[in-house]
Design an enzyme around this catalytic site. Structure first.
Site, PDB file in Angstrom:
ATOM      1  N   GLY A  12       0.747  -1.196   0.062  1.00 49.28           N
ATOM      2  CA  GLY A  12      -0.030   0.092   0.022  1.00 49.28           C
ATOM      3  C   GLY A  12       0.537   1.251  -0.203  1.00 49.28           C
ATOM      4  N   ASN A  14       2.085   3.034  -2.558  1.00 49.13           N
ATOM      5  CA  ASN A  14       1.846   3.949  -3.545  1.00 49.13           C
ATOM      6  C   ASN A  14       0.266   4.356  -3.000  1.00 49.13           C
ATOM      7  OD1 ASN A  14       3.826   4.207  -5.588  1.00 49.13           O
ATOM      8  ND2 ASN A  14       3.159   1.924  -6.463  1.00 49.13           N
ATOM      9  N   ASN A 101      -3.138   2.377 -14.399  1.00 46.21           N
ATOM     10  CA  ASN A 101      -2.334   1.461 -13.592  1.00 46.21           C
ATOM     11  C   ASN A 101      -0.986   2.026 -13.628  1.00 46.21           C
ATOM     12  OD1 ASN A 101      -1.652  -1.085 -12.281  1.00 46.21           O
ATOM     13  ND2 ASN A 101      -0.962  -1.907 -14.310  1.00 46.21           N
ATOM     14  N   HIS A 103       3.014   0.397 -13.853  1.00 47.50           N
ATOM     15  CA  HIS A 103       3.635  -0.565 -14.059  1.00 47.50           C
ATOM     16  C   HIS A 103       5.322  -0.370 -14.011  1.00 47.50           C
ATOM     17  CE1 HIS A 103       4.345  -4.724 -15.490  1.00 47.50           C
ATOM     18  NE2 HIS A 103       5.561  -4.288 -16.262  1.00 47.50           N
TER      19      HIS A 103
END
Length: 185
Positions: A12, A14, A101, A103
Site C-alpha cells: 500500500g 503507492n 495502472n 507498471h
C-alpha cells in the site's frame, strides 16, 4: 471535488502516497480503497486516513459484486496501485479511459501476466538492461497493454541487484504517480 478509488493488493505504499498527495489539494480525494488480499499492508495504512476499505474475493470481482460497489461510489477515476488481479471487463466497459495502472518497467517490455514486483526487477538485472523505469497506462482487457500515458526512465550501470532496481523504481513511483493522476483530473 473528483472522487478516486484505489485498488491495491500489497503493502500500500503507492496507495498511501496518493492519499497523502490529494489530502494537501482540493482537486480530488481518495474515497475508498479496494483490496483482494485480506492480509495486505494497505489495510493498515488506510486505517490512518479514515478511508473506507473494501475487501473482496476474486469471485466477487468477477461476478459483479465489486462493480456494484464501484457504481455506488461513481468515481471519476479508478487507480490500480499494485493491484495484481486482472481487472474485469465489466468495470472497464463502464469506466473507459478512467482506469489507470502503474507498471514498474518500461512497457511494452516486461509486461503481461506474471510480470510484477521482483519478477520484473530480477528479469531486468538478468537481461543486463541499461535502463528501466515506470509506465502509467490506461487499463484495458489485456495485462499491461492499455495506451501509455506517461513513462519515466532511469539509467542502470549493470551492477545493480534486483533490490536496488526495486528501490529506484519505488522512488519514481512515489514522485510521479500522484502528479500524473492530478494532471489527468
Amino acid at each position: 471535488m473528483k472522487k478516486i478509488i484505489v485498488f491495491a493488493s500489497g503493502s500500500g505504499t503507492n496507495a498511501e502516497n496518493i492519499i497523502q498527495y490529494f489530502e494537501k489539494r482540493h482537486s480530488a480525494k481518495v474515497v475508498t480503497v479496494f483490496t483482494n488480499n485480506p492480509n495486505a499492508g494497505v489495510i493498515e495504512k488506510v486505517k490512518n486516513y479514515e478511508i473506507p476499505i473494501e475487501i473482496f474475493s476474486k469471485l466477487e470481482l468477477n461476478e459483479s459484486k465489486v462493480l456494484q460497489k464501484v457504481n455506488k461510489i461513481n468515481p471519476d477515476w479508478i487507480v490500480l496501485a499494485g493491484f495484481l488481479l486482472k481487472f474485469p471487463q465489466n468495470i472497464i466497459k463502464l469506466y473507459p479511459n478512467r482506469i489507470i495502472n502503474i507498471h514498474p518497467a518500461l512497457l511494452p517490455k516486461y509486461g503481461g501476466k506474471g510480470m510484477y514486483g521482483m519478477h520484473i526487477h530480477q528479469a531486468i538485472v538478468d537481461n543486463k538492461e541499461i535502463e528501466t523505469g515506470i509506465t502509467i497506462h490506461y487499463v484495458n482487457e489485456n495485462y499491461d497493454e492499455g495506451s501509455i500515458i506517461f513513462q519515466q526512465k532511469i539509467n542502470l550501470t549493470g551492477l545493480e541487484t534486483a533490490e536496488i532496481v526495486a528501490a529506484k523504481i519505488h522512488q519514481l513511483e512515489q514522485e510521479y504517480f500522484p502528479k500524473v493522476i492530478e494532471r489527468l483530473l
